[in-house]
Design an enzyme around this catalytic site. Structure first.
Site, PDB file in Angstrom:
ATOM      1  N   LYS A  63      69.775  40.434  63.194  1.00 21.65           N
ATOM      2  CA  LYS A  63      70.664  41.589  63.379  1.00 21.65           C
ATOM      3  C   LYS A  63      69.937  42.714  64.117  1.00 21.65           C
ATOM      4  CE  LYS A  63      73.536  44.986  61.965  1.00 21.65           C
ATOM      5  NZ  LYS A  63      72.737  45.882  61.166  1.00 21.65           N
ATOM      6  N   ASP A  64      68.671  42.929  63.725  1.00 27.02           N
ATOM      7  CA  ASP A  64      67.853  43.949  64.395  1.00 27.02           C
ATOM      8  C   ASP A  64      66.965  43.225  65.411  1.00 27.02           C
ATOM      9  OD1 ASP A  64      68.184  46.647  62.617  1.00 27.02           O
ATOM     10  OD2 ASP A  64      68.392  44.846  61.408  1.00 27.02           O
TER      11      ASP A  64
ATOM     12  N   VAL B 256      74.149  37.668  59.153  1.00 31.49           N
ATOM     13  CA  VAL B 256      75.201  37.375  58.177  1.00 31.49           C
ATOM     14  C   VAL B 256      76.352  38.354  58.428  1.00 31.49           C
ATOM     15  CG1 VAL B 256      75.792  37.285  55.719  1.00 31.49           C
ATOM     16  CG2 VAL B 256      73.546  36.499  56.502  1.00 31.49           C
TER      17      VAL B 256
ATOM     18  N   HIS C 138      70.674  40.847  53.536  1.00 33.04           N
ATOM     19  CA  HIS C 138      69.354  40.966  52.899  1.00 33.04           C
ATOM     20  C   HIS C 138      69.106  39.785  51.964  1.00 33.04           C
ATOM     21  CE1 HIS C 138      70.362  45.439  53.414  1.00 33.04           C
ATOM     22  NE2 HIS C 138      69.242  45.325  54.097  1.00 33.04           N
TER      23      HIS C 138
ATOM     24  N   GLN D 118      63.898  44.850  66.911  1.00 32.04           N
ATOM     25  CA  GLN D 118      62.899  45.060  65.860  1.00 32.04           C
ATOM     26  C   GLN D 118      62.064  43.799  65.658  1.00 32.04           C
ATOM     27  OE1 GLN D 118      63.747  47.294  62.091  1.00 32.04           O
ATOM     28  NE2 GLN D 118      63.875  45.261  61.224  1.00 32.04           N
TER      29      GLN D 118
HETATM   30  P1  AMP Z   1      67.424  47.263  56.577  1.00 34.10           P
HETATM   31  O1  AMP Z   1      67.515  47.422  55.096  1.00 34.10           O
HETATM   32  O2  AMP Z   1      68.659  47.639  57.317  1.00 34.10           O
HETATM   33  O3  AMP Z   1      66.165  47.868  57.154  1.00 34.10           O
HETATM   34  O4  AMP Z   1      67.276  45.695  56.837  1.00 34.10           O
HETATM   35  C1  AMP Z   1      66.257  44.962  56.207  1.00 34.10           C
HETATM   36  C2  AMP Z   1      66.209  43.593  56.819  1.00 34.10           C
HETATM   37  O5  AMP Z   1      67.465  42.941  56.635  1.00 34.10           O
HETATM   38  C3  AMP Z   1      65.950  43.611  58.338  1.00 34.10           C
HETATM   39  O6  AMP Z   1      65.057  42.555  58.674  1.00 34.10           O
HETATM   40  C4  AMP Z   1      67.319  43.387  58.899  1.00 34.10           C
HETATM   41  O7  AMP Z   1      67.304  42.788  60.179  1.00 34.10           O
HETATM   42  C5  AMP Z   1      67.920  42.451  57.877  1.00 34.10           C
HETATM   43  N1  AMP Z   1      69.387  42.477  57.952  1.00 34.10           N
HETATM   44  C6  AMP Z   1      70.179  43.576  57.937  1.00 34.10           C
HETATM   45  N2  AMP Z   1      71.467  43.219  58.097  1.00 34.10           N
HETATM   46  C7  AMP Z   1      71.488  41.864  58.239  1.00 34.10           C
HETATM   47  C8  AMP Z   1      72.525  40.906  58.447  1.00 34.10           C
HETATM   48  N3  AMP Z   1      73.798  41.259  58.546  1.00 34.10           N
HETATM   49  N4  AMP Z   1      72.159  39.606  58.535  1.00 34.10           N
HETATM   50  C9  AMP Z   1      70.854  39.240  58.435  1.00 34.10           C
HETATM   51  N5  AMP Z   1      69.838  40.094  58.229  1.00 34.10           N
HETATM   52  C10 AMP Z   1      70.150  41.389  58.139  1.00 34.10           C
END
Ligand code: AMP
Length: 291
Positions: free
Chosen positions: A157-158, A184, A45, A161
């Site tokens: 990662k998503d 990451v 994040h 999405q």
């Molecule tokens: P989330 O809080 O899981 O909904 O993720 C919020 C955002 O952070 C989304 O755009 C995810 O794709 C991104 N995100 C989550 N994990 C990672 C990661 N390991 N590397 C890069 N972005 C991430």
């Protein structure tokens, strides 16, 4: 952009106040970046926040655990939350404003309007999580309306999405630039995820099967393999060898529109979803690209 023109940090919880603030910022000629999250922030994040900081005058972090993207038997109630910790991590990354609404603020009683990205929502995570992507598309659309961004940052990662949000933005003329940032990972290769917090020690070790599977398929691809079934078999081997891991799907699809392929001829993405114990994790890799 000079430091002197940075705004004092603020937290907004009321959606109407968020929209009014965003409209003011736009009127002042500020370029707005938004980073939508469900909180419990990790370095993945934070990488999005840093990229946003470099690209805009105002960085808005949204933290909202969106109930409409969780299925009835999923982890909504126990999803990890730590708003104070999140803000302490986010502020040094240059966040100007945190939008942290509650569920009642975001969904009026009787809300019944949802956005569906018909084809892209169907395969992969859409099969196991029916309704998930309608929840995602709808909340992202709402967050875009409320924060009025010029640019929005998401993680690769998503993968599905981001593909879906790009299509929604194009199809519905949102006029928001979508930037996808690299995955990451922990030092040993596990993709960072808020859900990694659920893993017991032995599960944490076995969760490496996902990144190992991606690496195995990428090695086969580098050695010249182009047959999708063979590449998927290479990816599955480490997953099938880990007793705590149950594969949800391993799919290799066109990297741009996620259509099914049988032979890799252009850019292709290998995507894995697997339960490690009770925790569902996802990871992916564009074959032949830098990991
Ligand atoms: P989330 O809080 O899981 O909904 O993720 C919020 C955002 O952070 C989304 O755009 C995810 O794709 C991104 N995100 C989550 N994990 C990672 C990661 N390991 N590397 C890069 N972005 C991430």
């Amino acid at each position: 952009m000079t430091i002197a023109s940075r705004l004092p940090f603020e937290i907004i919880r009321d959606p109407a106040a968020m929209r009014a603030r965003a409209e003011d910022l736009r009127r002042d000629g500020r370029r707005i970046a938004v980073v939508p999250t469900m909180g419990y922030l990790h370095d993945g994040h934070l990488s999005l926040l840093r990229a946003a900081r470099a690209a805009a005058d105002v960085v808005i972090l949204t933290i909202f655990v969106n109930p409409t993207q969780f299925g009835p038997s999923e982890d909504l109630a126990r999803y990890p939350r730590d708003e104070a910790g999140d803000l302490a991590k986010a502020r040094p990354c240059g966040v100007d404003l945190a939008f942290c609404p509650d569920v009642a603020g975001m969904y009026a009683p009787g809300a019944q309007t949802f956005i569906e990205v018909r084809e892209l929502q169907r395969p992969m995570c859409g099969e196991t999580r029916p309704g998930h992507f309608a929840g995602v598309a709808t909340i992202v659309a709402k967050l875009f309306h409320l924060t009025q961004p010029h640019v929005a940052f998401f993680g690769q990662k998503d993968y599905q999405q981001v593909a879906l949000i790009r299509r929604m933005v194009r199809d519905l003329d949102f006029g928001v630039e979508i930037v996808a940032c690299p995955i990451v990972r922990e030092a040993d290769g596990l993709a960072m995820s808020s859900r990694n917090a659920y893993l017991a020690a032995d599960e944490r070790a076995q969760a490496l099967a996902l990144s190992h599977g991606l690496a195995a398929a990428d090695a086969a691809f580098a050695a010249g393999e182009r047959d999708v079934a063979a590449l998927i078999a290479a990816a599955r081997a480490p997953l099938d060898a880990a007793p705590a891991v149950r594969v949800d799907y391993v799919e290799l699809r066109d990297a741009d529109d996620l259509t099914a392929i049988t032979t890799v001829t252009g850019r292709a993405v290998l995507a894995i979803a697997a339960f490690v114990g009770k925790t569902r994790l996802i990871d992916n890799r564009v074959l032949g690209a830098k990991a």
